[in-house]
Design a protein around this motif. Sequence first.
Motif, mmCIF file in Angstrom:
data_model
loop_
_atom_site.group_PDB
_atom_site.id
_atom_site.type_symbol
_atom_site.label_atom_id
_atom_site.label_comp_id
_atom_site.label_asym_id
_atom_site.label_seq_id
_atom_site.Cartn_x
_atom_site.Cartn_y
_atom_site.Cartn_z
ATOM 1 N N ILE A 4 0.861 -1.185 0.000
ATOM 2 C CA ILE A 4 0.000 0.000 0.000
ATOM 3 C C ILE A 4 0.893 1.229 0.000
ATOM 4 O O ILE A 4 1.698 1.420 0.908
ATOM 5 N N ALA A 5 0.753 2.072 -1.032
ATOM 6 C CA ALA A 5 1.452 3.357 -1.074
ATOM 7 C C ALA A 5 0.416 4.452 -0.846
ATOM 8 O O ALA A 5 -0.517 4.599 -1.634
ATOM 9 N N ALA A 6 0.590 5.190 0.230
ATOM 10 C CA ALA A 6 -0.419 6.199 0.554
ATOM 11 C C ALA A 6 0.239 7.384 1.265
ATOM 12 O O ALA A 6 1.342 7.803 0.891
ATOM 13 N N HIS A 7 -0.401 7.901 2.301
ATOM 14 C CA HIS A 7 -0.050 9.193 2.879
ATOM 15 C C HIS A 7 0.147 9.081 4.385
ATOM 16 O O HIS A 7 -0.277 8.102 5.006
ATOM 17 N N GLY A 8 0.750 10.112 4.960
ATOM 18 C CA GLY A 8 1.043 10.078 6.382
ATOM 19 C C GLY A 8 -0.149 9.734 7.238
ATOM 20 O O GLY A 8 -0.093 8.828 8.078
ATOM 21 N N ASN A 9 -1.276 10.413 7.012
ATOM 22 C CA ASN A 9 -2.425 10.209 7.894
ATOM 23 C C ASN A 9 -3.301 9.027 7.509
ATOM 24 O O ASN A 9 -3.889 8.396 8.386
ATOM 25 N N SER A 10 -3.376 8.688 6.232
ATOM 26 C CA SER A 10 -4.141 7.475 5.885
ATOM 27 C C SER A 10 -3.396 6.226 6.362
ATOM 28 O O SER A 10 -4.014 5.262 6.828
ATOM 29 N N LEU A 11 -2.053 6.261 6.296
ATOM 30 C CA LEU A 11 -1.292 5.117 6.802
ATOM 31 C C LEU A 11 -1.252 5.091 8.328
ATOM 32 O O LEU A 11 -1.285 4.005 8.931
ATOM 33 N N ARG A 12 -1.203 6.248 8.969
ATOM 34 C CA ARG A 12 -1.298 6.272 10.437
ATOM 35 C C ARG A 12 -2.647 5.699 10.881
ATOM 36 O O ARG A 12 -2.736 5.015 11.903
ATOM 37 N N SER A 13 -3.690 5.975 10.117
ATOM 38 C CA SER A 13 -5.013 5.407 10.412
ATOM 39 C C SER A 13 -4.971 3.886 10.352
ATOM 40 O O SER A 13 -5.496 3.200 11.241
ATOM 41 N N LEU A 14 -4.351 3.371 9.309
ATOM 42 C CA LEU A 14 -4.234 1.923 9.142
ATOM 43 C C LEU A 14 -3.423 1.307 10.279
ATOM 44 O O LEU A 14 -3.799 0.281 10.862
ATOM 45 N N ILE A 15 -2.319 1.940 10.617
ATOM 46 C CA ILE A 15 -1.461 1.452 11.700
ATOM 47 C C ILE A 15 -2.198 1.494 13.034
ATOM 48 O O ILE A 15 -2.035 0.601 13.872
ATOM 49 N N MET A 16 -3.035 2.506 13.221
ATOM 50 C CA MET A 16 -3.760 2.632 14.490
ATOM 51 C C MET A 16 -4.615 1.407 14.776
ATOM 52 O O MET A 16 -4.599 0.860 15.881
ATOM 53 N N PHE A 17 -5.364 0.928 13.763
ATOM 54 C CA PHE A 17 -6.204 -0.239 14.061
ATOM 55 C C PHE A 17 -5.453 -1.560 13.930
ATOM 56 O O PHE A 17 -5.776 -2.526 14.612
#
Length: 249
Positions: free
Chosen positions: A179-192
Motif C-alpha cells: 500500500i502506497a499512501a499518505h502520512g495520515n491514511s497510513l497512520r489510520s491503518l497502523i492505528m487499528f
Amino acid sequence: MHKLVLIRHGESEWNKANLFTGWTDVDLTDKGIQEAQHAGSLLQEEQFVFDIAYTSYLKRAIKTLDYVLEEMDLLWIPVYKTWQLNERHYGSLQGLSKKTTAELYGEEQVKLWRRSYDVLPPALTKDDERYPKHDLKYRNMDEKLIPLSESLKETIVRVKDYWDREIAPQIMSGKNVIIAAHGNSLRSLIMFLDNLSPKEIIDLNLPTGIPLVYNLDDQLYPIEKYYLGSEKHIERKIKQVAEPDNIME
C-alpha cells in the motif's frame, strides 16, 4: 504468515514548500522520486514479491508506487486506486504555509489541528475552488461522502472501511500486498492494526519513502513489524517528519 508493506509517498512539491496539502494533487520532487526508487531497491534486495497493490487518487502516492514497482520489475501487477486512501482533508488550510496559518490562528491552534485526534481544521465551503467535487477524479463520488474537513478520527473511518471490504480479504486469500499512501491514511491503518489509542497515535511519525513491513497472523494481527534500511537513515527520516516546523501532510 501474511506479508503487508506500507510506504508513505516521497517528498512532494508542497512538502518542500512547507504547505498544508491534504487532497490537493501535487507532484513529487526529484528528492521524492529518489526516495521512491530507493524504497523499490530495498524491497528488491530483500526479494519481496507482491501480488496486488493499493494507492490513493493522488499522484504523489500513485507515482511513488509506480517507481517502487518499476525498481522491482512488478509494474504488471494489479493496482487499485481509491479516494479512501487519500491523505486527511485539511479543509481551508490546504495551500497555506505553517507560518501563514500560525499568523492567522496562533501556534497552539495550528498544533491542535495537526496533531490532535479529533479536532477538525476549518472547513471548505462547496463554492471554494478547492472543493473536491470540482475535480474530475471525484465527479462520480457521492457528495455526502466528500469531506469539507477531516480530523484523524474521520480519516480512520474511511480507511478502515476500505481495509475491511477490499484489502483484508485479499491478504486473507494469501496475496502479498503493498500500500502506497499518505502520512495520515497510513497512520489510520497502523492505528487499528496495532490497536493504538488516540493518545498513542498522536506521537506516531511515519517517515517518507521507507517501506514498513508487517508480518501478520491468520487473523491479520501483527506478529512483527520493521522498517527496511539502515537504522541511522530511518531515525533521521523520522526526526525530519517530527520537526514541529515541518509540514509533511
